[in-house]
Design a protein around this motif. Structure first.
Motif, PDB file in Angstrom:
ATOM      1  N   GLY A 184      28.673  27.040  15.365  1.00 40.31           N
ATOM      2  CA  GLY A 184      27.857  28.104  15.964  1.00 40.31           C
ATOM      3  C   GLY A 184      28.219  28.265  17.425  1.00 40.31           C
ATOM      4  O   GLY A 184      28.842  27.388  18.034  1.00 40.31           O
ATOM      5  N   SER A 185      27.874  29.424  17.979  1.00 39.36           N
ATOM      6  CA  SER A 185      28.242  29.707  19.365  1.00 39.36           C
ATOM      7  C   SER A 185      27.035  30.244  20.119  1.00 39.36           C
ATOM      8  O   SER A 185      25.918  30.289  19.597  1.00 39.36           O
ATOM      9  CB  SER A 185      29.396  30.704  19.407  1.00 39.36           C
ATOM     10  OG  SER A 185      29.921  30.779  20.711  1.00 39.36           O
ATOM     11  N   PRO A 205      37.756  30.880   9.626  1.00 38.09           N
ATOM     12  CA  PRO A 205      37.541  31.535  10.924  1.00 38.09           C
ATOM     13  C   PRO A 205      36.108  31.384  11.440  1.00 38.09           C
ATOM     14  O   PRO A 205      35.237  30.972  10.690  1.00 38.09           O
ATOM     15  CB  PRO A 205      37.808  33.021  10.636  1.00 38.09           C
ATOM     16  CG  PRO A 205      38.248  33.137   9.246  1.00 38.09           C
ATOM     17  CD  PRO A 205      37.957  31.848   8.538  1.00 38.09           C
ATOM     18  N   SER A 206      35.919  31.773  12.671  1.00 36.62           N
ATOM     19  CA  SER A 206      34.632  31.748  13.376  1.00 36.62           C
ATOM     20  C   SER A 206      34.239  30.316  13.721  1.00 36.62           C
ATOM     21  O   SER A 206      34.873  29.351  13.295  1.00 36.62           O
ATOM     22  CB  SER A 206      33.536  32.435  12.577  1.00 36.62           C
ATOM     23  OG  SER A 206      32.370  32.576  13.356  1.00 36.62           O
ATOM     24  N   SER A 207      33.187  30.177  14.513  1.00 33.25           N
ATOM     25  CA  SER A 207      32.806  28.878  15.088  1.00 33.25           C
ATOM     26  C   SER A 207      31.904  28.120  14.122  1.00 33.25           C
ATOM     27  O   SER A 207      30.744  28.481  13.943  1.00 33.25           O
ATOM     28  CB  SER A 207      32.069  29.099  16.406  1.00 33.25           C
ATOM     29  OG  SER A 207      32.802  29.985  17.234  1.00 33.25           O
ATOM     30  N   ALA A 255      27.001  34.365  11.642  1.00 31.07           N
ATOM     31  CA  ALA A 255      26.351  33.051  11.573  1.00 31.07           C
ATOM     32  C   ALA A 255      26.529  32.298  12.892  1.00 31.07           C
ATOM     33  O   ALA A 255      25.651  31.557  13.319  1.00 31.07           O
ATOM     34  CB  ALA A 255      26.925  32.235  10.417  1.00 31.07           C
ATOM     35  N   ALA A 256      27.686  32.507  13.548  1.00 32.16           N
ATOM     36  CA  ALA A 256      27.955  31.829  14.819  1.00 32.16           C
ATOM     37  C   ALA A 256      27.137  32.433  15.956  1.00 32.16           C
ATOM     38  O   ALA A 256      26.633  31.728  16.824  1.00 32.16           O
ATOM     39  CB  ALA A 256      29.449  31.891  15.149  1.00 32.16           C
ATOM     40  N   LEU A 257      27.044  33.756  15.966  1.00 31.89           N
ATOM     41  CA  LEU A 257      26.262  34.464  16.984  1.00 31.89           C
ATOM     42  C   LEU A 257      25.255  35.348  16.242  1.00 31.89           C
ATOM     43  O   LEU A 257      25.523  36.522  15.986  1.00 31.89           O
ATOM     44  CB  LEU A 257      27.183  35.319  17.863  1.00 31.89           C
ATOM     45  CG  LEU A 257      28.105  34.578  18.838  1.00 31.89           C
ATOM     46  CD1 LEU A 257      29.118  35.531  19.471  1.00 31.89           C
ATOM     47  CD2 LEU A 257      27.296  33.884  19.941  1.00 31.89           C
ATOM     48  N   PRO A 258      24.100  34.806  15.890  1.00 22.27           N
ATOM     49  CA  PRO A 258      23.166  35.509  14.986  1.00 22.27           C
ATOM     50  C   PRO A 258      22.656  36.837  15.548  1.00 22.27           C
ATOM     51  O   PRO A 258      22.482  36.999  16.756  1.00 22.27           O
ATOM     52  CB  PRO A 258      22.024  34.507  14.828  1.00 22.27           C
ATOM     53  CG  PRO A 258      22.616  33.184  15.144  1.00 22.27           C
ATOM     54  CD  PRO A 258      23.620  33.456  16.224  1.00 22.27           C
ATOM     55  N   GLY A 287      34.405  37.385   6.716  1.00 22.83           N
ATOM     56  CA  GLY A 287      34.610  37.095   8.132  1.00 22.83           C
ATOM     57  C   GLY A 287      33.433  37.526   8.988  1.00 22.83           C
ATOM     58  O   GLY A 287      32.984  36.783   9.871  1.00 22.83           O
ATOM     59  N   ALA A 288      32.910  38.719   8.727  1.00 21.89           N
ATOM     60  CA  ALA A 288      31.767  39.224   9.507  1.00 21.89           C
ATOM     61  C   ALA A 288      30.566  38.309   9.331  1.00 21.89           C
ATOM     62  O   ALA A 288      29.797  38.083  10.277  1.00 21.89           O
ATOM     63  CB  ALA A 288      31.431  40.646   9.079  1.00 21.89           C
ATOM     64  N   HIS A 306      25.645  25.725  18.313  1.00 20.67           N
ATOM     65  CA  HIS A 306      25.497  26.900  19.176  1.00 20.67           C
ATOM     66  C   HIS A 306      25.728  26.583  20.656  1.00 20.67           C
ATOM     67  O   HIS A 306      24.928  26.949  21.522  1.00 20.67           O
ATOM     68  CB  HIS A 306      24.144  27.582  18.939  1.00 20.67           C
ATOM     69  CG  HIS A 306      24.040  28.196  17.573  1.00 20.67           C
ATOM     70  ND1 HIS A 306      24.717  29.341  17.224  1.00 20.67           N
ATOM     71  CD2 HIS A 306      23.387  27.799  16.456  1.00 20.67           C
ATOM     72  CE1 HIS A 306      24.464  29.635  15.953  1.00 20.67           C
ATOM     73  NE2 HIS A 306      23.670  28.722  15.453  1.00 20.67           N
ATOM     74  N   PRO A 316      33.674  34.055  18.630  1.00 17.62           N
ATOM     75  CA  PRO A 316      34.486  33.292  17.679  1.00 17.62           C
ATOM     76  C   PRO A 316      35.919  33.846  17.599  1.00 17.62           C
ATOM     77  O   PRO A 316      36.177  34.983  17.994  1.00 17.62           O
ATOM     78  CB  PRO A 316      33.777  33.521  16.340  1.00 17.62           C
ATOM     79  CG  PRO A 316      32.390  33.976  16.677  1.00 17.62           C
ATOM     80  CD  PRO A 316      32.537  34.722  17.969  1.00 17.62           C
ATOM     81  N   LEU A 339      30.681  35.056   8.806  1.00 12.59           N
ATOM     82  CA  LEU A 339      30.930  33.851   9.607  1.00 12.59           C
ATOM     83  C   LEU A 339      30.680  34.125  11.085  1.00 12.59           C
ATOM     84  O   LEU A 339      30.117  33.299  11.806  1.00 12.59           O
ATOM     85  CB  LEU A 339      32.373  33.374   9.403  1.00 12.59           C
ATOM     86  CG  LEU A 339      32.726  32.829   8.016  1.00 12.59           C
ATOM     87  CD1 LEU A 339      34.229  32.709   7.850  1.00 12.59           C
ATOM     88  CD2 LEU A 339      32.063  31.478   7.790  1.00 12.59           C
ATOM     89  N   ASP A 340      31.106  35.295  11.540  1.00 13.93           N
ATOM     90  CA  ASP A 340      30.912  35.697  12.932  1.00 13.93           C
ATOM     91  C   ASP A 340      29.416  35.804  13.228  1.00 13.93           C
ATOM     92  O   ASP A 340      28.913  35.298  14.243  1.00 13.93           O
ATOM     93  CB  ASP A 340      31.615  37.041  13.171  1.00 13.93           C
ATOM     94  CG  ASP A 340      31.863  37.328  14.637  1.00 13.93           C
ATOM     95  OD1 ASP A 340      30.870  37.514  15.356  1.00 13.93           O
ATOM     96  OD2 ASP A 340      33.028  37.377  15.056  1.00 13.93           O
ATOM     97  N   SER A 384      37.238  38.421  13.352  1.00  9.86           N
ATOM     98  CA  SER A 384      36.641  37.549  12.347  1.00  9.86           C
ATOM     99  C   SER A 384      37.156  37.796  10.940  1.00  9.86           C
ATOM    100  O   SER A 384      36.727  37.124  10.013  1.00  9.86           O
ATOM    101  CB  SER A 384      35.118  37.718  12.353  1.00  9.86           C
ATOM    102  OG  SER A 384      34.752  39.013  11.932  1.00  9.86           O
ATOM    103  N   PHE A 385      38.082  38.744  10.779  1.00 10.16           N
ATOM    104  CA  PHE A 385      38.623  39.022   9.449  1.00 10.16           C
ATOM    105  C   PHE A 385      39.217  37.740   8.878  1.00 10.16           C
ATOM    106  O   PHE A 385      39.983  37.047   9.535  1.00 10.16           O
ATOM    107  CB  PHE A 385      39.688  40.111   9.555  1.00 10.16           C
ATOM    108  CG  PHE A 385      40.150  40.640   8.224  1.00 10.16           C
ATOM    109  CD1 PHE A 385      39.384  41.570   7.533  1.00 10.16           C
ATOM    110  CD2 PHE A 385      41.337  40.210   7.654  1.00 10.16           C
ATOM    111  CE1 PHE A 385      39.797  42.061   6.308  1.00 10.16           C
ATOM    112  CE2 PHE A 385      41.762  40.696   6.423  1.00 10.16           C
ATOM    113  CZ  PHE A 385      40.994  41.632   5.755  1.00 10.16           C
ATOM    114  N   ILE A 386      38.847  37.441   7.643  1.00 12.30           N
ATOM    115  CA  ILE A 386      39.351  36.226   7.030  1.00 12.30           C
ATOM    116  C   ILE A 386      40.623  36.585   6.255  1.00 12.30           C
ATOM    117  O   ILE A 386      40.652  37.565   5.517  1.00 12.30           O
ATOM    118  CB  ILE A 386      38.265  35.595   6.124  1.00 12.30           C
ATOM    119  CG1 ILE A 386      38.640  34.191   5.677  1.00 12.30           C
ATOM    120  CG2 ILE A 386      37.919  36.460   4.930  1.00 12.30           C
ATOM    121  CD1 ILE A 386      37.479  33.454   5.004  1.00 12.30           C
TER     122      ILE A 386
END
Lengths: 408, 408
Positions: B76-77, B71-73, A169-172, A163-164, B43, B14, A166-167, B303-305
């Motif tokens: 990208g965000s 989970p997560s975007s 990757a979304a907000l690098p 999960g972290a 993004h 996310p 993925l998070d 963001s925990f999967i």
């Protein structure tokens, strides 16, 4: 005439499945007609010396099954590490209550307690059967393929990093996740099982089995950040320098603060976010990266309710059952160990207490990559079946890029 | 002739279900024959001004379903908060690509972006339909019963506290868990749903809706610890003093350190364990309690999967679908809102963007107990159905005490 009395207790840090072992002992004991009572000691060895027992014979099997599926130690636990005098007190209480079988669920400190109590009973000529039932999220007991409790904690860590990642990757940016484990890096290494695609994090893994060098760490982070535009890092709370001094206390000294120590002089590693914060501060200051975030998994990784490995549940139950069977059908004290017999299946054996007591297993070299900041495929093969069924998975969009119009 | 082009983007932090909304937009759009392309911006708004689009029309519905459950975007965000000039750039790109429908999944900042872009298009006489799709773990959008993403994060927090309470009961002491939420305490309040028995934690809950007074806090902790021999505390990262200054920065000043601030001057609250550590230090120093542990839930909670509410998944999908339906069958721009219509069922409506944009909801007084450190039954009734099915549960032993022999 034998009393038919059994005592079971839980020691050390709770796990997600430690109650499976407790219930394994209770339900398996009931199958033996000569067993008259199954007592549980409240808060481990402390409950024994204080004679704080509950009668588990008066529990319904229905409630026992519900408790088995509940994380943490239902009898309560203790951090007491008994010395000889303390163990003698334990033995005196067991004798006074005519306990004939003593089952102690715990880690290597607990196995050492069982060893001493066993020796005291032998010296006194008192017929006491003592069995240590393994449990620790650290996976640091020698003689076992792995320890009950570790697979569920490992599953939490793997899911958390999936999960972290993925998070991130979304907000690098840079993400540092600090995982439990003072001497053994197994749990931190489990973060690698959260990785799916080649550019997924964790990109870097720091284990207590390798010396931590801050400059090398910063160079690793810089290189990863330049390559991927982001960096996810798994750090064991037990990382230390060449002299063995914890990085947590080294970094704290630099900023003029102090870390907490326990009665044994050990630096308090869990229950504080200091190490993650200090590492993040170093990355911000030395590498000039703006978005740097640190999480310390803390107690969540061992007590989160609803993240458990079904393999771990089953094995934790079995070590409890087997402990009773070894006690009833065998002729010696010992520590129950898990042996891997196939991909994937296990069997159990009873090891002499002296082979387990007070010893610490760390990650084998074959499990750590040459770089020292990743695990090997051997470790992935070792850990994957333990995580159990129904592991959540992560998927990506694969859509085609659209041509630019304004700035082609 | 209309282009039939749609653009969707994801903004802000996310959540566990934000991809459900994305996939809801994509799959629902495909049902309309005049839709020729569904673009996704990478993004968020940054991807729009940079013309970084992917063509989601070229995604399989199978992969879209797998991404929806991740989970997560997935696109990208961004943390960019567009001003008027930025929004004008967004509009110019949309016009250049002949986008006719713009869907932006995000929180209240994102809804304000949608509002400005909508106004720019109107001023330019360009036929653009703009719909804001709600998303935030903070649950702080006005006009909605709740926001997609919140229920899953709330479920994580409830499960985390259920486990932390069990751990704390096994090894008693004080436990402080710091939860996300700068202005709204909904997520911190969700910790109360981890409580089952009257003496379970969290025993104390501190929300940003109430002024935090350190001496009162210490007195509360002392009283709880004396009553139960332990104390589990849920603290919002956004707690502040009467002047509105975050406690995180106040306590940091006392020990001579500084907290990080973003470009808007906001104190960085997440990604650091500082607040938990500082509160723990206060408890140790002022109350003399030895075992005090703090965890900061950090990014794990969003963001925990593998910890998601099925109700949240369903609703997040539906707000995406409804956004497309409002765009195609309706005649105005707006923000999709969730309305509760039964116990438990919901419907959706399209609110004017000006009713949502840039506004912040906080916890209603009826949800906070008179003590200010607990939630009301009204809140429990509000939240429980959102957590979804299959919530893990905790059970206790009920066995009878055994009489002492040595020291009766």
């Amino acid at each position: 005439m034998p009393s038919g009395k059994i005592l079971v207790a839980q020691g050390g840090g709770p796990t997600a499945v430690i109650n499976q072992s407790l219930v394994g002992v209770v339900l398996e004991s009931r199958r033996f007609q000569h067993v008259t009572r199954v007592y549980g000691a409240l808060h481990g060895v402390r409950g024994i010396v204080n004679e704080e027992f509950v009668d588990l014979t008066q529990e319904t099997s229905h409630n026992l099954e519900l408790v088995a599926a509940t994380p943490s130690s239902a009898l309560g636990s203790t951090r007491d590490k008994p010395d000889i005098a303390y163990c003698q007190q334990i033995f005196e209480v067991l004798r006074a209550h005519e306990i004939e079988h003593f089952f102690y669920i715990g880690g290597n400190d607990s196995s050492d307690t069982v060893r001493i109590v066993s020796e005291e009973a032998h010296k006194a000529g008192y017929p006491l059967r003592c069995i240590h039932i393994p449990k620790t999220i650290d996976n640091d007991l020698v003689g076992s393929d792995h320890t009950p409790g570790f697979p569920s904690a490992a599953r939490f860590v793997a899911q958390a990093f999936a999960g972290a990642n993925l998070d991130n990757a979304a907000l690098p940016g840079v993400y540092v996740g600090v995982v439990m484990g003072r001497h053994a890096g197994f749990l931190t290494a489990a973060s690698a099982l959260g990785k799916k695609f080649p550019d997924d994090g964790p990109h870097l893994i720091y284990l207590p089995e390798r010396v931590f060098v801050l400059d090398k760490f910063l160079a690793d982070v810089k290189a990863t950040y330049e390559k991927y535009g982001r960096c996810v890092i798994a750090v064991s709370e037990g990382i230390h320098d060449a002299s063995g001094e914890p990085i947590a206390s080294l970094l704290a000294k630099q900023v003029g603060s102090e870390v907490e120590r326990d009665a044994h002089g050990n630096v308090q590693l869990s229950g504080t976010g200091a190490l993650a914060d200090l590492l993040c501060d170093e990355i911000k200051a030395k590498l000039g990266i703006k978005r740097v975030r640190g999480d310390t998994f803390g107690y969540l990784q061992r007590s989160f309710i609803g993240c458990v490995s079904d393999v771990d549940q089953r094995e934790a139950r079995e070590v409890g059952e087997k402990a009773v069977q070894f006690a009833m059908w065998g002729d010696r004290d010992g520590s129950v160990a898990i042996k891997r017999t196939g991909f994937y299946s296990v069997d159990y054996e009873l090891l002499p207490l002296t082979e387990v007591a007070g010893k610490t297993r760390t990650m084998e070299d074959e499990f750590i990559s040459a770089s020292g900041t990743d695990v090997t495929d051997a470790f992935r093969l070792y850990l994957r079946p333990l995580l159990g069924s129904g592991m959540p998975d992560a998927f990506r969009l694969r859509a085609a890029k659209v041509a630019k119009v304004l700035k082609p």
